[in-house]
Design an enzyme around this catalytic site. Structure first.
Site, PDB file in Angstrom:
ATOM      1  N   SER A 193       0.890 -23.645  70.083  1.00 58.16           N
ATOM      2  CA  SER A 193       1.936 -23.705  69.364  1.00 58.16           C
ATOM      3  C   SER A 193       3.017 -22.922  69.946  1.00 58.16           C
ATOM      4  CB  SER A 193       2.138 -24.310  68.185  1.00 58.16           C
ATOM      5  OG  SER A 193       3.399 -24.155  66.918  1.00 58.16           O
ATOM      6  N   TYR A 201      -0.206 -19.204  60.652  1.00 63.95           N
ATOM      7  CA  TYR A 201      -0.688 -20.899  61.356  1.00 63.95           C
ATOM      8  C   TYR A 201       0.182 -20.156  62.863  1.00 63.95           C
ATOM      9  CZ  TYR A 201       0.452 -24.994  64.145  1.00 63.95           C
ATOM     10  OH  TYR A 201       0.596 -25.423  64.724  1.00 63.95           O
TER      11      TYR A 201
END
Length: 262
Positions: free
Chosen positions: A140, A153
């Site tokens: 990501s 995350y």
């Protein structure tokens, strides 16, 4: 192997994983679909078999559970037909760092980093022996942006990028292609699971567009594919700056700015 091999896809019941399954089925690849939701997997598998005349196996697994993870590892080690691994399964962070529970942190790290690494480790020796194959790790852009506030995350996705770069250096001489795909905001169910209204985000990519772009990078054998990055040279500049910084790290002594009496 990659031209005719089977593809194992984690997190395949919905979102990015399901679209990867559709796209590889259209290319004529047999599939092994892995996710927790067996009912969804079965529906997807039946459709892909009918539409594309490919073999599709379903493997129900929660990759945060040791026995389930071990079962998928065994499939990757033992099934010589599997030549491509799409490491897609992941979960988001819900809330800021101070709001996390110990159990939530463990689960997030277990799925986003530990499972991904162990699955790559399970298939890599066999691919190296064959001299071909591919490992695709879904990261990501959040892994590049601590400013976004998704500290855990983002850290797991920074791990995915680093791991992919390291695996590329180790495995590409053995014929294994490694790709890191770094999406930005993409229209999947992860946002709802994180308690975020996706409609409040300024720009969101459709999942089909994301996967199609990632597959262009796959076909070009890119190491890092960032589908929403319009100026590719910006990644090249960032990576060159990183390598330049490393060339300036002289380990014998502290830098002059740290050797002051003031």
């Amino acid at each position: 192997m990659t031209a005719n091999s089977s593809v194992l896809i984690t997190g395949a019941s919905t979102g990015i994983g399901a679209i990867y399954a559709e796209r590889f089925a259209r290319r004529g690849h047999d599939l092994v679909l892995v996710a927790r939701d067996k009912a969804r997997l079965e529906i997807l598998a039946a459709r892909l078999r009918e539409e594309n005349s490919v073999a599709v196996d379903v493997l129900q697994a929660d990759l945060t559970q040791p026995n389930d993870l071990a079962a998928v590892e065994t499939r990757l080690r033992d099934d010589s037909r599997i030549g491509i691994l799409i490491n897609n399964a992941g979960i988001p962070q819900s809330g800021r760092f101070l709001e996390q529970t110990a159990e939530g942190i463990d689960r997030l790290i277990a799925l986003n980093t530990t499972a991904l690494t162990r699955l790559a480790s399970a298939i890599a020796p066999r691919l190296a022996q064959a001299g071909e194959g591919a490992i695709v790790n879904i990261g990501s852009v959040v892994g590049l942006a601590p400013e976004l506030g998704m500290s855990i995350y983002g850290a797991t996705k920074a791990f995915v990028l680093f791991l992919s770069q390291g695996l590329h250096l180790e495995l590409s001489p053995k014929g294994i292609y490694v790709q890191a795909v770094l999406p930005a905001a993409t229209r999947t169910e992860l946002w709802e699971r994180a308690g975020i209204d996706i409609n409040t985000l300024p720009a969101v990519m459709e999942v089909g567009e994301l996967v199609d772009a990632a597959l262009v990078g796959f076909d070009r054998r890119e190491l890092v594919t960032i589908p929403p990055l319009h100026v590719a040279e910006r990644w090249d500049t960032l990576d060159a700056a990183r390598q330049g910084l490393l060339s300036e790290v002289r380990q014998g002594h502290a830098a002059e700015r740290y050797r002051t009496t003031s």
